[in-house]
Design a protein around this motif. Structure first.
Motif, PDB file in Angstrom:
ATOM      1  N   ASN A 245       1.177   4.154  -3.200  1.00 17.92           N
ATOM      2  CA  ASN A 245       0.663   5.579  -2.562  1.00 17.92           C
ATOM      3  C   ASN A 245       1.735   6.628  -3.281  1.00 17.92           C
ATOM      4  O   ASN A 245       1.523   7.452  -3.442  1.00 17.92           O
ATOM      5  CB  ASN A 245       0.073   5.868  -1.607  1.00 17.92           C
TER       6      ASN A 245
ATOM      7  N   ARG B  61      -1.649   2.250 -12.715  1.00 14.75           N
ATOM      8  CA  ARG B  61      -3.185   1.798 -13.633  1.00 14.75           C
ATOM      9  C   ARG B  61      -4.081   1.695 -12.559  1.00 14.75           C
ATOM     10  O   ARG B  61      -4.937   2.488 -12.928  1.00 14.75           O
ATOM     11  CB  ARG B  61      -2.703   0.377 -14.897  1.00 14.75           C
ATOM     12  N   LYS B  62      -3.379   0.755 -12.003  1.00 15.98           N
ATOM     13  CA  LYS B  62      -4.562   0.107 -10.959  1.00 15.98           C
ATOM     14  C   LYS B  62      -5.055   1.351 -10.335  1.00 15.98           C
ATOM     15  O   LYS B  62      -6.483   1.458  -9.275  1.00 15.98           O
ATOM     16  CB  LYS B  62      -4.205  -0.651  -9.915  1.00 15.98           C
ATOM     17  N   MET B  63      -4.064   1.735  -9.717  1.00 15.61           N
ATOM     18  CA  MET B  63      -4.345   3.357  -8.678  1.00 15.61           C
ATOM     19  C   MET B  63      -5.373   4.042  -9.297  1.00 15.61           C
ATOM     20  O   MET B  63      -6.302   4.767  -8.692  1.00 15.61           O
ATOM     21  CB  MET B  63      -3.009   3.420  -8.260  1.00 15.61           C
ATOM     22  N   LYS B  64      -5.083   4.553 -10.148  1.00 17.24           N
ATOM     23  CA  LYS B  64      -6.117   4.990 -11.359  1.00 17.24           C
ATOM     24  C   LYS B  64      -7.575   5.141 -11.766  1.00 17.24           C
ATOM     25  O   LYS B  64      -8.319   5.425 -11.294  1.00 17.24           O
ATOM     26  CB  LYS B  64      -5.127   5.295 -12.861  1.00 17.24           C
ATOM     27  N   GLU B  65      -7.384   3.366 -11.759  1.00 21.78           N
ATOM     28  CA  GLU B  65      -8.821   3.160 -11.753  1.00 21.78           C
ATOM     29  C   GLU B  65      -9.534   3.283 -10.282  1.00 21.78           C
ATOM     30  O   GLU B  65     -10.759   3.325 -10.587  1.00 21.78           O
ATOM     31  CB  GLU B  65      -8.729   1.307 -12.894  1.00 21.78           C
ATOM     32  N   ASP B  66      -8.762   2.474  -9.511  1.00 21.44           N
ATOM     33  CA  ASP B  66      -9.163   2.555  -7.777  1.00 21.44           C
ATOM     34  C   ASP B  66      -8.638   3.348  -7.014  1.00 21.44           C
ATOM     35  O   ASP B  66      -7.712   2.747  -6.436  1.00 21.44           O
ATOM     36  CB  ASP B  66      -9.278   1.216  -7.723  1.00 21.44           C
ATOM     37  N   PRO B  67      -8.908   5.082  -7.299  1.00 24.11           N
ATOM     38  CA  PRO B  67      -7.819   5.225  -6.328  1.00 24.11           C
ATOM     39  C   PRO B  67      -8.422   6.029  -4.327  1.00 24.11           C
ATOM     40  O   PRO B  67      -7.660   6.372  -3.960  1.00 24.11           O
ATOM     41  CB  PRO B  67      -8.252   7.535  -7.022  1.00 24.11           C
ATOM     42  N   SER B  68      -9.258   4.456  -4.190  1.00 20.86           N
ATOM     43  CA  SER B  68      -9.664   4.926  -2.590  1.00 20.86           C
ATOM     44  C   SER B  68      -8.881   4.103  -2.303  1.00 20.86           C
ATOM     45  O   SER B  68      -7.891   4.021  -1.541  1.00 20.86           O
ATOM     46  CB  SER B  68     -10.829   3.728  -2.923  1.00 20.86           C
TER      47      SER B  68
ATOM     48  N   LYS C 128       1.883   6.266  -7.216  1.00 26.72           N
ATOM     49  CA  LYS C 128       1.074   7.464  -7.514  1.00 26.72           C
ATOM     50  C   LYS C 128       1.367   8.757  -7.722  1.00 26.72           C
ATOM     51  O   LYS C 128       1.263   9.751  -7.972  1.00 26.72           O
ATOM     52  CB  LYS C 128      -0.582   6.951  -7.395  1.00 26.72           C
TER      53      LYS C 128
ATOM     54  N   GLU D 151       1.234  -1.525   0.344  1.00 28.06           N
ATOM     55  CA  GLU D 151       0.471  -0.334   0.350  1.00 28.06           C
ATOM     56  C   GLU D 151       0.785   1.346  -0.107  1.00 28.06           C
ATOM     57  O   GLU D 151       1.112   2.474  -0.678  1.00 28.06           O
ATOM     58  CB  GLU D 151      -0.606   0.156   0.956  1.00 28.06           C
TER      59      GLU D 151
END
Length: 92
Positions: A54, A85-92, A57, A50
């Protein structure tokens, strides 16, 4: 420091000798007190997934290239891009 005034790392057993040479006798003693009797294994990874995600990103959003992030964090370029890519798709 007074408690170890005449003790050197050479006076310590096994791994405690190496620890004392790296972090000092007082710190090695604190680790001994806290973990004595336990078997420990230190993972190759220091940071959590995690935290890395973070950081990637945040730094990428601030203009750091994926190539520079690869070198900084020791990941493959495909892995860095996958995380971004994953952080952009699911920024939570």
């Amino acid at each position: 420091m007074e408690r170890f005034s005449n003790v050197t790392s050479a006076d310590l057993a096994g791994i405690y000798k190496e620890m004392a040479e790296t972090i000092g006798i007082d710190n090695a003693y604190e680790i001994y007190l806290h973990f004595k009797g336990m078997q420990m294994m230190f993972p190759l990874k220091f940071y959590s997934n995690e935290y890395i995600a973070n950081q990637l990103k945040e730094e990428h959003d601030n203009g750091t290239s994926a190539h520079d992030l690869v070198r900084k964090y020791g990941l493959s370029e495909s892995r860095v891009r996958q995380i971004l890519r994953k952080m952009k798709e699911d920024p939570s």
